[in-house]
Design an enzyme around this catalytic site. Sequence first.
Site, PDB file in Angstrom:
ATOM      1  N   TYR A   1       0.843  -1.204   0.000  1.00  0.00           N
ATOM      2  CA  TYR A   1       0.000   0.000   0.000  1.00  0.00           C
ATOM      3  C   TYR A   1       0.880   1.257   0.000  1.00  0.00           C
ATOM      4  O   TYR A   1       1.690   1.463   0.916  1.00  0.00           O
ATOM      5  CB  TYR A   1      -0.945   0.044   1.211  1.00  0.00           C
ATOM      6  CG  TYR A   1      -1.990  -1.046   1.259  1.00  0.00           C
ATOM      7  CD1 TYR A   1      -2.229  -1.907   0.179  1.00  0.00           C
ATOM      8  CD2 TYR A   1      -2.777  -1.240   2.396  1.00  0.00           C
ATOM      9  CE1 TYR A   1      -3.184  -2.905   0.234  1.00  0.00           C
ATOM     10  CE2 TYR A   1      -3.741  -2.247   2.460  1.00  0.00           C
ATOM     11  CZ  TYR A   1      -3.930  -3.070   1.374  1.00  0.00           C
ATOM     12  OH  TYR A   1      -4.876  -4.068   1.442  1.00  0.00           O
TER      13      TYR A   1
ATOM     14  N   HIS B   1      -0.648 -11.864   0.942  1.00  0.00           N
ATOM     15  CA  HIS B   1      -1.646 -10.944   0.369  1.00  0.00           C
ATOM     16  C   HIS B   1      -2.570 -11.613  -0.654  1.00  0.00           C
ATOM     17  O   HIS B   1      -3.767 -11.362  -0.673  1.00  0.00           O
ATOM     18  CB  HIS B   1      -0.938  -9.736  -0.246  1.00  0.00           C
ATOM     19  CG  HIS B   1      -1.773  -8.506  -0.287  1.00  0.00           C
ATOM     20  ND1 HIS B   1      -1.263  -7.253  -0.157  1.00  0.00           N
ATOM     21  CD2 HIS B   1      -3.109  -8.322  -0.432  1.00  0.00           C
ATOM     22  CE1 HIS B   1      -2.234  -6.359  -0.224  1.00  0.00           C
ATOM     23  NE2 HIS B   1      -3.364  -6.988  -0.397  1.00  0.00           N
TER      24      HIS B   1
HETATM   25  P1  NAP Z   1     -14.320   0.033   1.425  1.00  0.00           P
HETATM   26  O1  NAP Z   1     -13.888   0.056   2.832  1.00  0.00           O
HETATM   27  O2  NAP Z   1     -15.460  -0.842   1.031  1.00  0.00           O
HETATM   28  O3  NAP Z   1     -14.664   1.506   0.898  1.00  0.00           O
HETATM   29  C1  NAP Z   1     -13.814   2.591   1.100  1.00  0.00           C
HETATM   30  C2  NAP Z   1     -14.490   3.802   0.472  1.00  0.00           C
HETATM   31  O4  NAP Z   1     -15.751   4.017   1.099  1.00  0.00           O
HETATM   32  C3  NAP Z   1     -13.693   5.075   0.601  1.00  0.00           C
HETATM   33  O5  NAP Z   1     -13.803   5.792  -0.603  1.00  0.00           O
HETATM   34  C4  NAP Z   1     -14.389   5.814   1.732  1.00  0.00           C
HETATM   35  O6  NAP Z   1     -14.321   7.243   1.596  1.00  0.00           O
HETATM   36  C5  NAP Z   1     -15.814   5.356   1.536  1.00  0.00           C
HETATM   37  N1  NAP Z   1     -16.570   5.412   2.799  1.00  0.00           N
HETATM   38  C6  NAP Z   1     -16.156   5.098   4.047  1.00  0.00           C
HETATM   39  N2  NAP Z   1     -17.122   5.303   4.939  1.00  0.00           N
HETATM   40  C7  NAP Z   1     -18.171   5.793   4.266  1.00  0.00           C
HETATM   41  C8  NAP Z   1     -19.448   6.241   4.643  1.00  0.00           C
HETATM   42  N3  NAP Z   1     -19.820   6.223   5.933  1.00  0.00           N
HETATM   43  N4  NAP Z   1     -20.289   6.681   3.677  1.00  0.00           N
HETATM   44  C9  NAP Z   1     -19.906   6.713   2.374  1.00  0.00           C
HETATM   45  N5  NAP Z   1     -18.698   6.307   1.944  1.00  0.00           N
HETATM   46  C10 NAP Z   1     -17.824   5.847   2.888  1.00  0.00           C
HETATM   47  O7  NAP Z   1     -13.109  -0.375   0.446  1.00  0.00           O
HETATM   48  P2  NAP Z   1     -11.572  -0.757   0.556  1.00  0.00           P
HETATM   49  O8  NAP Z   1     -10.756   0.368   1.002  1.00  0.00           O
HETATM   50  O9  NAP Z   1     -11.248  -1.418  -0.735  1.00  0.00           O
HETATM   51  O10 NAP Z   1     -11.531  -1.918   1.663  1.00  0.00           O
HETATM   52  C11 NAP Z   1     -11.253  -1.677   3.020  1.00  0.00           C
HETATM   53  C12 NAP Z   1      -9.874  -2.161   3.405  1.00  0.00           C
HETATM   54  O11 NAP Z   1      -9.709  -3.551   3.117  1.00  0.00           O
HETATM   55  C13 NAP Z   1      -8.723  -1.526   2.597  1.00  0.00           C
HETATM   56  O12 NAP Z   1      -8.481  -0.195   2.996  1.00  0.00           O
HETATM   57  C14 NAP Z   1      -7.595  -2.496   2.873  1.00  0.00           C
HETATM   58  O13 NAP Z   1      -7.054  -2.276   4.160  1.00  0.00           O
HETATM   59  C15 NAP Z   1      -8.341  -3.822   2.807  1.00  0.00           C
HETATM   60  N6  NAP Z   1      -8.256  -4.461   1.455  1.00  0.00           N
HETATM   61  C16 NAP Z   1      -7.608  -5.644   1.347  1.00  0.00           C
HETATM   62  C17 NAP Z   1      -7.498  -6.250   0.113  1.00  0.00           C
HETATM   63  C18 NAP Z   1      -6.770  -7.557   0.000  1.00  0.00           C
HETATM   64  O14 NAP Z   1      -6.475  -7.985  -1.133  1.00  0.00           O
HETATM   65  N7  NAP Z   1      -6.491  -8.221   1.104  1.00  0.00           N
HETATM   66  C19 NAP Z   1      -8.078  -5.689  -1.035  1.00  0.00           C
HETATM   67  C20 NAP Z   1      -8.773  -4.474  -0.893  1.00  0.00           C
HETATM   68  C21 NAP Z   1      -8.868  -3.884   0.373  1.00  0.00           C
HETATM   69  P3  NAP Z   1     -13.258   8.164   2.376  1.00  0.00           P
HETATM   70  O15 NAP Z   1     -11.955   7.432   2.407  1.00  0.00           O
HETATM   71  O16 NAP Z   1     -13.242   9.406   1.560  1.00  0.00           O
HETATM   72  O17 NAP Z   1     -13.779   8.442   3.776  1.00  0.00           O
END
Ligand code: NAP
Length: 267
Positions: free
Chosen positions: A55, A114
């Site tokens: 990241y 990962h």
């Molecule tokens: P997510 O958590 O589903 O969505 C993040 C998005 O949602 C951001 O744009 C955020 O905006 C927005 N958001 C947050 N709270 C909100 C709310 N209350 N209302 C409206 N929108 C909201 O997606 P993600 O970041 O892909 O997944 C979460 C975490 O999982 C990642 O950060 C990472 O740590 C992990 N991940 C792991 C893998 C893997 O391969 N293991 C893959 C993807 C993700 P703002 O940031 O502008 O607040």
Amino acid sequence: MVEALGKKRISPIGVGTWKMGGKDGMDRTHDADDVKAIGYALDHGISVIDTAETYGNGHSEELVAKAIKGRDRESLYIITKVLPTHLGHDQLMKSAKHSLDRMGCGYIDLYLIHWTPPKLEMVKEGLQTMEELVKQGAVRSIGVSNFNVQETLFAMEATRSEKIVANQIEYSLLARDPESDVIPFCEKNGIVVISYTPLADGKVTTYGPARDIARSTGRTPVQVALNYLMRRSLPIPKASRIDHLKEILGSVGWTLEPEDVKRLQAG
Ligand code: NAP
């Protein structure tokens, strides 16, 4: 459910950090807001932070370091991940050292592969090297991410002294396939499911069934979505905005009624 993760208090949700510190490469433009957001989550009862060496090309881990500075390390549960191209013994040792140096956190609570490497066999060397790190005290628990049932089974059979305690997978109201295979398999084998992209990258806000239930329960679609996932997993939503985090925190401390769960399952 989360007992397999160890003896620490684990909050029912964690915070994700993907895109904090940069998406593909390093980006320092939003550092202050991102550090503030992680800190806000920790101040309000969240103990789990999810990051990865890839990241922001390592910068996300540096932001975690800033957010946890001066906090009681034992109250935090830090997850990071090694790239599937770094599973060879010496390379993995180096990756772990770099992650620890960037985070300055002394040890990693949960170290994950990962995603699966092209040669699944490499998982064995990676996990057995992680076991060495556990013996050295650099890592507390080990696991995988993005592994299907067969791959998880392979990982379980590849370890010698440690158990696979978690599989981090994509799981949200808009991505429910794991309910038919990976989740039941993990539940049967005492493996904690950690749900990533639990808000479907914000799309749950417009998802009809979640909106309907939000209206009838006085919650929001985000809160309904996370509460649904918490029944069978540990969701790790990412939010850089404090108002988003406040809303996320409101998903904890209550339980959806069985009929609402059924309505969400019907889609
Ligand atoms: P997510 O958590 O589903 O969505 C993040 C998005 O949602 C951001 O744009 C955020 O905006 C927005 N958001 C947050 N709270 C909100 C709310 N209350 N209302 C409206 N929108 C909201 O997606 P993600 O970041 O892909 O997944 C979460 C975490 O999982 C990642 O950060 C990472 O740590 C992990 N991940 C792991 C893998 C893997 O391969 N293991 C893959 C993807 C993700 P703002 O940031 O502008 O607040």
